[in-house]
Design an enzyme around this catalytic site. Structure first.
Site, short mmCIF file in Angstrom:
data_model
loop_
_atom_site.label_atom_id
_atom_site.label_comp_id
_atom_site.label_asym_id
_atom_site.label_seq_id
_atom_site.Cartn_x
_atom_site.Cartn_y
_atom_site.Cartn_z
CG ASP A 196 -1.89 1.11 1.28
OD1 ASP A 196 -1.73 2.10 0.52
OD2 ASP A 196 -2.83 1.04 2.09
CE LYS A 236 -3.91 12.94 -9.53
NZ LYS A 236 -2.62 12.21 -9.56
CB SER A 282 -5.07 15.56 -12.88
OG SER A 282 -6.28 15.68 -13.61
CE1 TYR A 328 -7.31 11.90 -9.77
CE2 TYR A 328 -8.17 13.61 -11.21
CZ TYR A 328 -7.26 12.60 -10.96
OH TYR A 328 -6.30 12.29 -11.89
#
Length: 260
Positions: free
Chosen positions: A56, A151, A134, A147
């Site tokens: 992980d 990012k 991103s 998200y």
């Protein structure tokens, strides 16, 4: 020959990066939470200069195992590619907080903490770091609040870090792709933390992971600082800044399915 550590290497962009690095003759240390998938990839590549460690990436013990392997197996580290990532598709108000925590842990905390731990090795080799950001870190994307936040945090922290580690001879490439054909979206979390049940909405062209991997490695070879491979997404981020109301209107039309 360079020694390259790639996270999230069992599938998608991470696997394509591994294949491209292997073709260039680099030694590889690959990691992924998918132990079975990673073992299959290691067998596909073969050779003494390929090592896989499943774990992980949010676990500091995994970081320690990876860096110890760099030292004991390869004696060095030339390039760290922070590729492992996770996303979600769910309205903010309906999403469990555990989903936000998980996305932030994988997409922000893990790459930053692994990079900081790897700095001594990278300093010795005057190496490089790459982080897969991103365009969602530059502009809002409906149904992706966690998200986008992760990012954005990754982008800001690594843009600051670049200037600091440059003084130690370490390069840093931030990659800002848009929509890629990879398992990260096929395995996106829903509001309840289970796999999202609805199809994703997109902006612009969906690129292949192999195309993206080659773009990244060329940028690294040129020791570039940033990579914006998709002009359409870059223009969308510019639209967000100069005409946010119009951007929201178009985004709401395109991503209506994300708000259900």
């Amino acid at each position: 020959m360079k020694v390259v550590l790639i996270t999230g290497a069992a599938s998608g962009l991470g696997w394509e990066l591994a294949r491209a690095c292997h073709a260039r003759g680099h030694a590889l240390l690959l990691t992924d939470i998918d132990a079975v998938g990673l073992a299959e990839r290691i067998e596909q590549l073969g050779g003494e200069q390929v090592l896989g460690i499943a774990g992980d990436i949010t676990d500091p013990e995994t970081h320690g195992q990876l860096l110890q392997a760099c030292t004991e197996k390869f004696t060095r580290l030339d390039l760290l590619i922070n590729n492992a990532g996770i996303t979600h598709r769910s309205p903010t108000v309906k999403t469990q907080t555990a989903v936000f925590h998980k996305v932030m842990a994988v997409d922000y905390h893990a790459p930053l903490e692994l990079t900081l731990s790897a700095l001594p090795l990278l300093r010795e080799s005057a190496g490089q770091v790459a982080a897969i950001g991103s365009m969602a870190g530059w502009m809002p994307v409906l149904g992706r609040a966690g998200y986008c936040a992760a990012k954005s945090a990754l982008s800001q922290s690594f843009e600051v870090l670049r200037a600091e580690i440059a003084q130690q001879g370490i390069g840093l490439l931030m990659v800002y792709p848009s929509f890629l054909d990879t398992p990260i979206d096929r395995n996106a979390l829903g509001a309840d933390g289970k796999r999202a049940g609805h199809a994703r909405s997109t902006i612009g062209q969906i690129r292949g992971a192999d195309w993206m991997a080659e773009q990244i490695l060329v940028a690294l070879e040129q020791r570039r600082e940033r990579l914006f491979p998709d002009r359409g997404s870059w223009l969308a981020s510019l639209l967000w800044r100069i005409a946010p109301a119009y951007y929201y209107k178009k985004m709401s039309q395109r991503f209506a399915g994300e708000m259900e």
